[in-house]
Write a protein that holds these residues in place. Structure first.
Motif, short mmCIF file in Angstrom:
data_model
loop_
_atom_site.label_atom_id
_atom_site.label_comp_id
_atom_site.label_asym_id
_atom_site.label_seq_id
_atom_site.Cartn_x
_atom_site.Cartn_y
_atom_site.Cartn_z
N SER A 47 -2.65 86.99 -74.32
CA SER A 47 -2.88 87.45 -72.87
C SER A 47 -3.90 88.83 -72.65
O SER A 47 -3.38 89.71 -73.05
CB SER A 47 -1.88 87.48 -72.00
OG SER A 47 -1.83 88.40 -70.91
N VAL A 48 -5.09 88.94 -71.90
CA VAL A 48 -5.71 90.20 -71.95
C VAL A 48 -4.56 91.18 -71.20
O VAL A 48 -4.78 92.33 -71.55
CB VAL A 48 -7.08 89.92 -71.04
CG1 VAL A 48 -7.65 91.30 -71.01
CG2 VAL A 48 -7.83 88.97 -71.83
N VAL A 49 -4.21 90.88 -70.00
CA VAL A 49 -3.15 91.63 -69.39
C VAL A 49 -2.40 92.38 -70.20
O VAL A 49 -2.15 93.61 -70.40
CB VAL A 49 -2.38 91.10 -68.07
CG1 VAL A 49 -1.75 91.96 -67.44
CG2 VAL A 49 -3.66 90.43 -67.35
N ALA A 50 -1.70 91.54 -71.16
CA ALA A 50 -0.82 92.13 -72.07
C ALA A 50 -1.44 93.00 -73.32
O ALA A 50 -0.91 94.18 -73.44
CB ALA A 50 0.14 90.81 -72.67
N VAL A 51 -2.37 92.38 -73.73
CA VAL A 51 -2.99 93.31 -74.98
C VAL A 51 -3.72 94.32 -74.59
O VAL A 51 -3.77 95.20 -75.38
CB VAL A 51 -3.77 92.28 -75.85
CG1 VAL A 51 -4.40 92.92 -76.94
CG2 VAL A 51 -2.68 91.04 -76.10
N VAL B 7 -3.18 96.78 -72.64
CA VAL B 7 -2.18 98.05 -72.76
C VAL B 7 -2.37 98.37 -74.29
O VAL B 7 -2.66 99.52 -74.32
CB VAL B 7 -0.90 97.87 -72.53
CG1 VAL B 7 0.21 99.07 -72.65
CG2 VAL B 7 -0.61 97.32 -71.04
N VAL C 270 -9.11 95.35 -66.83
CA VAL C 270 -7.73 95.87 -67.34
C VAL C 270 -7.81 97.29 -68.16
O VAL C 270 -6.73 98.04 -67.86
CB VAL C 270 -7.20 94.82 -68.16
CG1 VAL C 270 -5.80 95.33 -68.95
CG2 VAL C 270 -6.72 93.72 -67.49
#
Lengths: 429, 295, 281
Positions: free
Chosen positions: B119-123, B125, B236
């Motif tokens: 997941s882009v949102v997860a990675v 960060v 993000v």
């Protein structure tokens, strides 16, 4: 086979979720999330539900940066939104479009609007952005001002005396920043000063403060437009701010992008976007309170005596609320815990509660907020007024663009000012 | 004879039934909103007040708006470099990872494919941490070559930082497409080439690449289309900054609408966006019609 | 003269070396994320960088589920599973039926309609999000699971993929089934569909990872906290001003796991599936 099982499981789950849902009245309130305040807000919501057992209250805690956009989308799309929170930089757009309901005294158990207004410090509703065209709409939820903060432990480490060496002018600010900056092996490990390098609004507020100090009225649209005829003053203001990065190098944006967290973790020695509530934030980052001190915004030697931006949040009842009076009762409850909030440094200008009990306890305020009397209260009387405009967002963006051009693209200040002039003039023609 | 052709048509008309659900839902939830969005582009609308008709004003402003031009250029830059790098790497990886000298092919391929499902949102960060001036990437670069760009706050470096993340995230997907393509080349072709004395490079140039022409076409054109619509990585990690250097069109459209409440203007920009993609899609259709599919 | 076999061995050695380095590079961010999630807050931001935590701090994972009452992560995960599952199933339905229809039948407007469907690939979410929201609201399904699932199940790529597959499939099975008296829909459901299993599985991975990671649409549509999906949860968690880094990383790891596991199980079908759809050209 597995797919069939999955399908059945999904259908069951869906059925279950649909059966949940009582026949209660439902209030949906849009707020922002802050780890320290969410539990306090929850207490108010729970208390309200206890007093009104046939009402279900849903408070949505949204990230502050997205809150306005989400509120706008829901209002336009007609979703359920009974009340919401906006700050004084945001409210004009919505007030002008008529999305809020004027204050209803019945919701507070009072006879007249004046009785409601008197429950807050004089002028609070105005400063918090809750007044439009002479009509009161907002329930004040916070009244704060930005002051400057400095890490005195770092000062002592650099051989300075916190009692006498805190910056009084912007020139001092630069000098102190240089001494507190730390570079190791070519990389910055501590900024002398920093601001949030991702969100334009914080930079806008500091820049706006400088412009006010230089005599430009950025508190109202007329003043903003008039100031565009003074490019020299604009350039001076812009240069003072961008020189932190470009010339004096006391601010390296590459080190970190969040100034509040950065100050709390020792990545910067000074920052300019904190209010009384920052004490709570410092606790959260485990920064010892004795290591940091607030002080008034530096001034220009020949500039006006104006402090950091003053701002506030108001709670509003939306025009889509089915029961506005109930909505105001709820907002009243939400705004009735000034002493709970002050313990974590959050200042609410509530003088009296609706049941007659006293509001904010001045002694508690002074005790919970170090330097409350000497720094915060003094500065509160001299705050820089946050621009009230229905196009506030766009102005903020344009100013941030002007700053970004200089600090990220190496543009000349004069050129950036020219573009800003063109932008603002184009915006308001 | 007429009876036969009538029943043939009736049989073929079943096709309408099969495509009906899709047509219905696509029309309602994709095509109709898009047409609405086109309509919005002729208005000025901040979502809260009634729409104001302004004719072509949005489009005229757009042509002179340095931000729109910047965004268009950034998108071309991002897409152009990403598509080229992704396809070259994917091709090279495909050849490497389907080599007969390699065991446990599936496992190694999976390592490269893994970023695709993250997941882009997860990675995002993690990548942010790694790019910061005290983060992993500059630290390692300084150890290796003595210097490192300041990734996320330098307007020249930030776009490349985004490209790196995007390539990392996508190359596995296209590698699999190329691998599937490679599997289809008959072994006999290679044998014939070897008999004729062709070495590794000869085989590559005269056998592999020509046989993969259609695969390459498919991969490149769909890569362009997907890359054009890319939004999450920039949103993000840099939110379009610093100073709009990573503000690709999808982000500009979003910001004009949701941060500046200029929904009419945002719609006008998406018209431009859509038209650009239309050109690329026409290319795609032309390629496919001459290639495998054709009804 | 070097023997052919030892030349091969050298090549093999170099190949493995390169591949191992590449493999490590590619999964490195994921590993870094996992390792960092096990550090405590001071170590995550520590200068100089450490790879491995000195104290293995599993507490952040526990905290994610216990310390944040506003963020009901188990609920978000369940919601994500439900929404992704339903959207993928619906997508399979749309793609398989339309793909079969376009590929196997010659009717007037076949090409034109297919072109129109394909063209919808260019319709990006950002462009239609406002009209879509208004439409969904008018239909009465805003802030519901269906309002979320239906738009997320629509992808022209799936239709394209399945059309490719069915086109490459010889028509004989249809003829013989018709002779046996079966109607068209039975042929599709009982014969055509099962043959497409691997292609469908490839589509599952492709679409599942898109839906699972989708943030924008749920963010605008769903305001009810108990209906939030995981990316929303992560973004909201991140969005506050004082987010604790170890917990943020722990949430990220948790968010990635389900798809990683799904992929591990389905990976061998993926290449097969793409081959069969003739997607490679």
């Amino acid at each position: 086979m597995a797919k069939k099982v999955l399908l059945i499981a999904l259908v069951v789950l869906l059925a279950v979720t649909f059966t949940v849902g009582a026949q209660k009245k439902k209030l949906v309130h849009y707020h922002w999330t802050e780890t320290l305040y969410d539990p306090i807000n929850k207490k108010a919501a729970d208390a309200f539900m206890a007093k009104n057992p046939n009402v279900e209250v849903v408070v949505l805690y949204l990230p502050d940066g997205d809150r306005v956009n989400i509120i706008r989308t829901v209002l336009a799309g007609g979703g359920q939104i009974d009340s919401f929170a906006l700050n004084n930089g945001e409210s004009a757009e919505f007030l002008e479009a008529g999305f809020m309901v004027p204050l209803d005294p019945k919701g507070f158990g009072k006879a007249a609007v004046k009785d409601v207004v008197d429950m807050w410090t004089p002028g609070a509703i105005n400063t918090c952005g809750g007044v439009w065209d002479g009509v009161y709409y907002g329930v004040p939820f916070e009244l704060s001002d930005y002051v400057a903060w400095i890490n005195v432990a770092f000062m002592k480490e650099a051989g300075m005396n916190p009692a006498t060496d805190k910056p009084k002018t912007w020139d001092d600010f630069v000098a102190v920043g240089k001494k507190l900056m730390k570079v190791e092996g070519g990389t910055t490990v501590r900024n002398g000063f920093m601001c949030n390098s991702k969100q334009g609004v914080f930079n806008f507020l500091v820049q706006m403060n400088m412009m006010h100090q230089l005599g430009l009225d950025w508190g109202a649209e007329k003043g903003l437009i008039a100031s565009m005829d003074k490019p020299d003053v604009l350039a001076r203001g812009l240069r003072t701010y961008t020189d932190f990065v470009v010339k004096h190098k006391i601010w390296d944006p590459a080190l970190a992008d969040d100034d509040r967290g950065g100050f709390g973790t020792g990545k910067t020695a000074m920052f300019l976007t904190g209010g009384t509530w920052y004490w709570g934030v410092a606790d959260y980052w485990k920064m010892p309170r004795t290591n940091i001190e607030p002080f008034p915004y530096p001034r220009f030697k020949d500039g006006k005596d104006i402090g950091g931006a003053g701002y506030g949040y108001c709670l509003y009842v939306s025009k889509f609320a089915k029961d506005p009076t109930l909505g105001f009762q709820f907002l009243d409850t939400m705004a009735s815990q000034p002493n709970e909030f002050i313990k974590v440094g959050y200042h609410q200008p509530r003088m009296k509660l609706s049941n007659g009990a006293p509001g904010l306890d001045a002694k508690l305020a002074a005790a919970s907020i170090p330097y409350y009397d000497t720094v915060f209260k003094n500065e509160l009387a001299k705050t820089a007024v946050w621009l009230s405009s229905t196009k506030g967002n766009q102005v903020t963006n344009m100013v941030w663009d002007a700053i970004s051009r200089v600090i990220y693209e190496g543009a000349k200040v004069e050129d950036s000012v020219k573009m800003l002039q063109a932008d603002i003039k184009g915006l308001y023609q | 004879m007429r009876k036969a052709s009538y029943s043939v048509t009736r049989l073929q008309n079943h096709g309408y039934v099969f495509i009906l659900p899709t047509l219905l839902f696509f029309s309602l939830f994709l095509i109709y909103p898009m047409i609405s969005a086109f309509r919005f582009s002729f208005f000025e609308w901040n979502l809260l007040k009634p729409k104001v008709f302004v004719g072509f004003k949005n489009f005229i402003n757009m042509v002179h708006d340095s931000r729109v031009i910047n965004s268009y250029v950034r998108t071309l830059h991002f897409s152009g470099i990403s598509v080229a790098v992704i396809n070259i790497l994917a091709f090279v990886f495909a050849i490497m990872f389907s080599s007969r000298l390699l065991g446990w092919k599936n496992f190694w391929q999976s390592l490269i494919f893994l970023p695709v499902v993250l997941s882009v949102v997860a990675v995002g960060v993690v990548w942010e941490f790694m790019y910061q001036s005290t983060g992993l990437i500059p630290v390692i670069l300084r150890k290796l070559i003595g210097t490192s760009p300041v990734w996320l706050t330098n307007t020249k470096a930030a776009p490349y930082a985004m490209i790196i993340v995007y390539v990392w995230k996508s190359v596995g997907y296209y590698m699999v497409i190329y691998i599937a393509g490679l599997l289809d080349v008959p072994v006999s072709f290679y044998e014939a080439a070897r008999i004729d004395g062709a070495g590794f490079w000869g085989q590559l140039w005269y056998i592999t690449i020509p046989s993969l022409k259609n695969t390459i076409a498919l991969a490149v054109v769909s890569c362009v289309i997907f890359t054009y619509g890319q939004f999450s990585i920039q949103y993000v990690i840099t939110k379009g900054g610093p100073s709009r250097s990573t503000e690709i069109m999808a982000i500009l459209i979003y910001r004009q609408a949701f941060e500046l409440s200029k929904f009419g203007y945002s719609a006008a920009i998406s018209v431009l966006f859509f038209l650009t993609m239309l050109v690329f899609s026409l290319i795609q259709l032309r390629l496919f019609r001459s290639g495998t599919v054709g009804a | 003269m070097i023997s052919y076999r030892s030349m091969e061995n050298v090549q093999r050695f170099v190949l493995y070396l390169v591949i191992i380095v590449l493999g490590l590079l590619f999964i490195f961010p994921f590993l870094w994320m996992g390792l960092s999630s096990l550090k405590n807050s001071k170590e995550v931001l520590a200068i100089p960088i450490r790879f491995f935590p000195t104290i293995w701090n599993w507490q952040s994972y526990v905290n994610v589920f216990t310390m944040f009452p506003d963020f009901n992560f188990p609920r978000f995960i369940v919601n994500s599973f439900f929404v992704t599952g339903a959207a993928v199933l619906l997508c399979l339905f749309f793609s398989a039926t339309a793909g079969y229809g376009f590929a196997k039948y010659r009717f007037r407007g076949n090409n034109l309609l297919f072109t129109i469907v394909l063209a919808t690939i260019m319709i990006t979410f950002e462009a239609i999000i406002v009209p879509l929201y208004i439409l969904v609201r008018q239909m009465g399904i805003s802030n519901t699971y269906w309002g979320l699932i239906i738009p997320e199940s629509l992808t022209a790529f799936g239709v394209f993929m399945m059309r490719q597959f069915f086109y490459a499939l010889p028509d004989d099975f249809m003829e013989s089934a018709r002779i046996d008296g079966a109607n068209e829909y039975l042929i599709f459901a009982r014969i055509g569909l099962p043959m497409a299993k691997t292609a469908l599985l490839a589509l599952v991975i492709f679409h599942a990872q898109w839906v699972w990671n989708l943030l924008l649409w749920p963010m605008i549509l769903i305001s009810n906290p108990s209906m939030r999906v995981l990316p929303q949860g992560i973004a909201l968690f991140k969005g506050g001003y004082n987010t604790p880094y170890p917990e943020q990383l722990a949430v990220s790891v948790i968010a990635c796991l389900p798809l990683v596991i799904l992929y591990i199980f389905l990976s061998k079908y993926f290449v097969q599936g793409i081959t069969l759809t003739g997607l490679k050209g």
